[in-house]
Design a protein around this motif. Structure first.
Motif, PDB file in Angstrom:
ATOM      1  N   THR A  81      33.335  46.756  87.864  1.00 39.67           N
ATOM      2  CA  THR A  81      34.212  46.570  87.368  1.00 39.67           C
ATOM      3  C   THR A  81      33.717  48.020  86.104  1.00 39.67           C
ATOM      4  O   THR A  81      32.897  48.228  86.993  1.00 39.67           O
ATOM      5  N   SER A  82      35.042  48.690  86.077  1.00 35.43           N
ATOM      6  CA  SER A  82      35.067  49.694  84.983  1.00 35.43           C
ATOM      7  C   SER A  82      35.645  49.680  83.098  1.00 35.43           C
ATOM      8  O   SER A  82      34.968  50.291  82.883  1.00 35.43           O
ATOM      9  N   THR A  83      36.425  48.724  83.332  1.00 37.99           N
ATOM     10  CA  THR A  83      37.397  49.544  82.111  1.00 37.99           C
ATOM     11  C   THR A  83      37.050  46.967  81.183  1.00 37.99           C
ATOM     12  O   THR A  83      37.355  47.537  80.280  1.00 37.99           O
ATOM     13  N   LEU A  84      36.432  46.441  81.928  1.00 42.78           N
ATOM     14  CA  LEU A  84      37.572  45.486  81.918  1.00 42.78           C
ATOM     15  C   LEU A  84      36.015  44.712  80.981  1.00 42.78           C
ATOM     16  O   LEU A  84      35.272  44.534  80.641  1.00 42.78           O
ATOM     17  N   ARG A  85      36.543  44.421  79.137  1.00 46.31           N
ATOM     18  CA  ARG A  85      35.353  43.763  78.722  1.00 46.31           C
ATOM     19  C   ARG A  85      35.085  42.320  78.762  1.00 46.31           C
ATOM     20  O   ARG A  85      35.709  41.488  79.436  1.00 46.31           O
ATOM     21  N   LEU A  86      33.608  42.162  78.829  1.00 42.58           N
ATOM     22  CA  LEU A  86      33.208  41.305  79.307  1.00 42.58           C
ATOM     23  C   LEU A  86      32.842  40.074  78.473  1.00 42.58           C
ATOM     24  O   LEU A  86      32.306  40.848  77.394  1.00 42.58           O
ATOM     25  N   SER A  87      32.740  39.339  78.312  1.00 41.81           N
ATOM     26  CA  SER A  87      32.979  37.923  77.532  1.00 41.81           C
ATOM     27  C   SER A  87      32.293  36.367  77.378  1.00 41.81           C
ATOM     28  O   SER A  87      32.126  36.622  78.711  1.00 41.81           O
ATOM     29  N   THR A  88      32.089  35.819  76.813  1.00 41.66           N
ATOM     30  CA  THR A  88      31.723  34.158  76.461  1.00 41.66           C
ATOM     31  C   THR A  88      32.546  33.587  76.384  1.00 41.66           C
ATOM     32  O   THR A  88      33.268  33.920  75.393  1.00 41.66           O
ATOM     33  N   ALA A  89      32.836  32.441  76.420  1.00 46.05           N
ATOM     34  CA  ALA A  89      33.662  31.416  76.206  1.00 46.05           C
ATOM     35  C   ALA A  89      32.543  29.983  76.406  1.00 46.05           C
ATOM     36  O   ALA A  89      32.990  29.103  76.819  1.00 46.05           O
ATOM     37  N   THR A  90      31.626  29.504  75.613  1.00 44.21           N
ATOM     38  CA  THR A  90      31.582  29.869  74.287  1.00 44.21           C
ATOM     39  C   THR A  90      29.498  30.450  75.210  1.00 44.21           C
ATOM     40  O   THR A  90      29.138  29.306  75.646  1.00 44.21           O
ATOM     41  N   THR A  91      28.754  31.065  73.785  1.00 42.91           N
ATOM     42  CA  THR A  91      27.234  31.116  73.824  1.00 42.91           C
ATOM     43  C   THR A  91      26.617  30.446  73.215  1.00 42.91           C
ATOM     44  O   THR A  91      27.304  29.852  72.484  1.00 42.91           O
TER      45      THR A  91
END
Length: 367
Positions: free
Chosen positions: A71-81
């Motif tokens: 990907t190039s623009t997608l923000r990458l996160s967790t739910a949850t760490t």
């Protein structure tokens, strides 16, 4: 405003066919879902962290690093760490590495998790959940912000002259949200540090979460980070859409009735009445979502869960088309127009770097 999706990564039989995907199929489906989220113009993909069947995302940074490369623009996160059972040293290093690999597109939601057995699996005690969350996060912050750390606490061996590597990208730690469905102590922790607070209010009546978010906002202001309405709030959402609402209800009902997270409980109609779940036409989803500001005030991030309960990948991708083509554009136009100028957007790496460097200009885009 950031819109996106989160996946808990459950491997669940499709109740309409009886077929259960393999773990490999489920993992590759989550990657495809993340790519699709970027294709349709969503901002965020977040993965859960679980260490027990029927869930597969036991290594969030591995998955997110793989997605970052595609990907190039997608923000990458967790739910949850899991801040309680993960070593804060490993969190510091793993997520700094993800920052570098993604070009600053990474943040994370910290949480205690809601699976009690995970604690002894990682050598911890369930009754220490809150103290672990507080101590581990205090150490994590230092590891990201201090080059050399001397530290001693209750739950892990001391550190002497320790430097976590790699250092955060541009010297700026990933932005942290604290996720909670029941703990005011976690809302207080988020407020104390001026971090974000993510209320995944998809399970319980909204009144419970209104009180939790209001508490976080009040404490955010108390700790001097800004006015209560400037606090950084994220919300969970859930939807299933078809052109005709009756078709959506008929198709989704068998999945709802046996879903691992809420099946065999309240009826679909009762659940829609008391929670954010929207099953109907895209217009109905838009209208219900617009009511969230009435309950929670202006918020910065909304993540829908779309791929659970055995829904086929084809169906999930169709749901993302609805989100990207109809729902999110309408919500952006409405919510951005109504947002007061003094209420901030969700922090990004670019905006945090600009704030540190005293830059001006548009810093609200991902990066």
């Amino acid at each position: 405003m950031q819109f996106g999706i989160f996946s808990v990564g459950d491997v669940t039989p499709d109740p309409t066919t009886g077929r259960t995907p393999s773990e490999h199929e489920r993992i590759t489906a989550m990657v495809r879902i993340a790519q699709k989220a970027e294709e349709v113009g969503l901002d965020v993909f977040a993965t859960g962290e679980h260490h027990n069947p029927p869930f597969v995302p036991s290594s969030p940074t591995t998955m997110l690093g793989y997605i970052a490369a595609r990907t190039s623009t997608l923000r990458l996160s967790t739910a949850t760490t899991l801040i309680t059972t993960n070593d804060p040293v490993k969190i510091a290093e793993d997520y700094a590495m993800l920052q570098h690999l993604s070009g600053g597109r990474a943040d994370l939601i910290m949480g205690r998790g809601n699976m009690a057995p995970v604690y002894p699996w990682f050598g911890k005690r369930l009754q220490d959940g809150i103290p672990l969350a507080i101590e581990n996060y205090a150490l994590l912050r230092r590891l990201w912000r201090e080059e050399t750390v001397d530290w001693e606490g209750t739950f892990r061996t001391p550190l002497e002259g320790f430097t976590a590597t790699p250092r955060p990208l541009d010297g700026i730690p990933p932005f942290v949200w604290h996720g909670s469905i029941r703990s005011p102590e976690i809302a207080e922790q988020a407020a104390y540090y001026g971090d974000g607070f993510f209320a995944n209010h998809i399970f319980w009546p909204k009144e419970h979460f209104i009180a939790l978010v209001n508490f976080y906002r009040e404490r955010f202001e108390h700790h001097g980070h800004g006015s209560a309405d400037q606090a950084i709030v994220g919300l969970g959402g859930q939807a299933f859409m078809r052109r005709r609402s009756q078709d959506a209800v008929a198709e989704f009902r068998p999945y709802f009735d046996v879903a691992p997270v809420y099946g065999h409980g309240p009826s679909l109609e009762e659940f829609m009445e008391g929670t954010p779940l929207s099953v109907g036409s895209p217009r109905q989803v838009i209208e219900k979502t617009l009511t969230f500001t009435e309950h929670f005030g202006h918020y910065q991030r909304l993540l829908w869960v779309m791929d659970h309960a055995g829904l086929p990948l084809k169906t999930v991708l169709e749901q993302l088309d609805h989100l990207g083509e109809e729902v999110v554009p309408a919500l952006r136009a409405e919510l951005d127009t109504k947002r007061p100028a003094h209420v901030p957007e969700a922090p990004t790496h670019a905006s945090l770097k600009a704030a540190r460097d005293g830059s001006t200009g548009d810093t609200s885009t991902a990066g």
